[in-house]
Motif scaffolding. Structure first.
Motif, PDB file in Angstrom:
ATOM      1  N   ALA A 145      33.215  30.833  59.449  1.00  9.90           N
ATOM      2  CA  ALA A 145      32.985  32.123  58.864  1.00  9.90           C
ATOM      3  C   ALA A 145      33.522  31.380  57.438  1.00  9.90           C
ATOM      4  O   ALA A 145      33.222  31.802  56.557  1.00  9.90           O
ATOM      5  N   ASN A 146      33.994  30.041  57.315  1.00 12.30           N
ATOM      6  CA  ASN A 146      34.519  29.276  56.403  1.00 12.30           C
ATOM      7  C   ASN A 146      33.403  28.720  55.625  1.00 12.30           C
ATOM      8  O   ASN A 146      32.747  27.444  56.599  1.00 12.30           O
ATOM      9  N   ALA A 147      33.028  28.551  54.691  1.00 11.80           N
ATOM     10  CA  ALA A 147      31.279  28.386  53.688  1.00 11.80           C
ATOM     11  C   ALA A 147      32.199  26.970  52.936  1.00 11.80           C
ATOM     12  O   ALA A 147      31.212  26.856  51.826  1.00 11.80           O
ATOM     13  N   PHE A 148      33.308  27.304  52.998  1.00 13.01           N
ATOM     14  CA  PHE A 148      33.679  26.312  51.170  1.00 13.01           C
ATOM     15  C   PHE A 148      33.342  25.422  51.736  1.00 13.01           C
ATOM     16  O   PHE A 148      33.152  24.948  53.240  1.00 13.01           O
ATOM     17  N   ALA A 149      32.785  24.104  50.049  1.00 13.75           N
ATOM     18  CA  ALA A 149      32.607  22.843  50.553  1.00 13.75           C
ATOM     19  C   ALA A 149      33.192  22.259  51.564  1.00 13.75           C
ATOM     20  O   ALA A 149      33.081  21.210  51.671  1.00 13.75           O
ATOM     21  N   GLU A 150      34.713  22.051  51.058  1.00  8.85           N
ATOM     22  CA  GLU A 150      36.088  21.488  51.734  1.00  8.85           C
ATOM     23  C   GLU A 150      35.790  21.637  53.505  1.00  8.85           C
ATOM     24  O   GLU A 150      35.731  20.855  54.248  1.00  8.85           O
ATOM     25  N   ASP A 151      35.073  22.585  53.632  1.00  6.09           N
ATOM     26  CA  ASP A 151      35.092  23.824  55.204  1.00  6.09           C
ATOM     27  C   ASP A 151      33.950  21.999  55.957  1.00  6.09           C
ATOM     28  O   ASP A 151      33.796  21.990  56.601  1.00  6.09           O
ATOM     29  N   VAL A 152      32.894  22.589  55.131  1.00  5.28           N
ATOM     30  CA  VAL A 152      31.378  22.125  54.885  1.00  5.28           C
ATOM     31  C   VAL A 152      31.919  20.526  55.364  1.00  5.28           C
ATOM     32  O   VAL A 152      31.282  19.757  55.990  1.00  5.28           O
ATOM     33  N   GLN A 153      32.474  20.356  54.468  1.00  2.00           N
ATOM     34  CA  GLN A 153      33.212  18.379  54.269  1.00  2.00           C
ATOM     35  C   GLN A 153      33.500  18.088  55.244  1.00  2.00           C
ATOM     36  O   GLN A 153      33.528  17.073  56.865  1.00  2.00           O
ATOM     37  N   THR A 154      34.715  18.957  56.043  1.00  2.00           N
ATOM     38  CA  THR A 154      35.535  18.686  57.032  1.00  2.00           C
ATOM     39  C   THR A 154      34.910  18.847  58.216  1.00  2.00           C
ATOM     40  O   THR A 154      34.768  17.733  59.656  1.00  2.00           O
ATOM     41  N   SER A 155      33.585  19.519  58.991  1.00  2.00           N
ATOM     42  CA  SER A 155      33.232  19.153  59.048  1.00  2.00           C
ATOM     43  C   SER A 155      32.232  17.731  59.852  1.00  2.00           C
ATOM     44  O   SER A 155      31.863  17.628  60.894  1.00  2.00           O
ATOM     45  N   LEU A 156      31.068  17.724  58.654  1.00  2.00           N
ATOM     46  CA  LEU A 156      30.464  16.418  59.078  1.00  2.00           C
ATOM     47  C   LEU A 156      31.878  15.266  58.822  1.00  2.00           C
ATOM     48  O   LEU A 156      31.133  14.115  59.118  1.00  2.00           O
ATOM     49  N   ASP A 157      32.815  14.933  58.118  1.00  2.00           N
ATOM     50  CA  ASP A 157      33.829  14.226  58.864  1.00  2.00           C
ATOM     51  C   ASP A 157      34.260  13.958  60.168  1.00  2.00           C
ATOM     52  O   ASP A 157      34.955  13.232  60.610  1.00  2.00           O
ATOM     53  N   ALA A 158      34.001  14.732  61.075  1.00  2.00           N
ATOM     54  CA  ALA A 158      34.271  15.021  62.435  1.00  2.00           C
ATOM     55  C   ALA A 158      33.599  14.632  63.184  1.00  2.00           C
ATOM     56  O   ALA A 158      33.164  14.965  64.114  1.00  2.00           O
ATOM     57  N   GLY A 159      31.771  14.197  62.571  1.00  2.00           N
ATOM     58  CA  GLY A 159      30.757  14.056  62.341  1.00  2.00           C
ATOM     59  C   GLY A 159      29.801  15.212  63.743  1.00  2.00           C
ATOM     60  O   GLY A 159      28.500  14.306  64.183  1.00  2.00           O
TER      61      GLY A 159
END
Length: 138
Positions: free
Chosen positions: A99-113
């Protein structure tokens, strides 16, 4: 020119979602596109299902971020960490559902692989687009 739409029929999705209603709705959306859905109720179950099934059992993982026992970020990292014994652990697309679609949330997902991020509530067209994009990378 419009990209030709590939059918998602037969795509094997591992869906990680702890909320029963959200899981049911997501499964219906995916199954309407003739995808085959296996549900995991938390991050640990996703990791176990992936680890205990041969490569190719699942084509893509849709991973809720907020889950009990092990969240989606931890589960994604755990799957990526299996690459020594499972070459597909590095390659299988993992898409964050949040539900969190902020840029930093997206980046956190990408950083986790993870390979992508889809915001909830799910929009079937967006989900289909992300799945198609991630499975047609080859």
């Amino acid at each position: 020119k419009p990209a030709k739409r590939k059918s998602l029929k037969g795509i094997k999705v591992l869906l990680a979602e702890d909320n029963d209603l959200n899981a049911e709705l997501a499964a219906i959306l995916l199954e309407d596109s003739e995808m085959i859905v296996t549900r995991a109720a938390d991050g640990q179950e996703v990791v176990d299902l992936f680890a205990n099934h041969p490569a190719g059992t699942y084509d893509i993982i849709l991973m809720d971020i907020m889950m009990p026992k092990m969240d989606g970020l931890q589960a994604a990292k755990a799957i990526r960490a299996m690459q020594a014994e499972r070459p597909d652990a590095e390659e299988i697309p993992i898409i964050a559902l949040s539900a969190n679609a902020f840029a930093e949330d997206v980046q956190t997902s990408l950083d986790a692989g993870m390979n992508g991020h889809v915001s909830k509530p799910l929009n079937v067209a967006e989900v289909a687009k992300v799945i198609a994009r991630n499975l047609n990378k080859s």
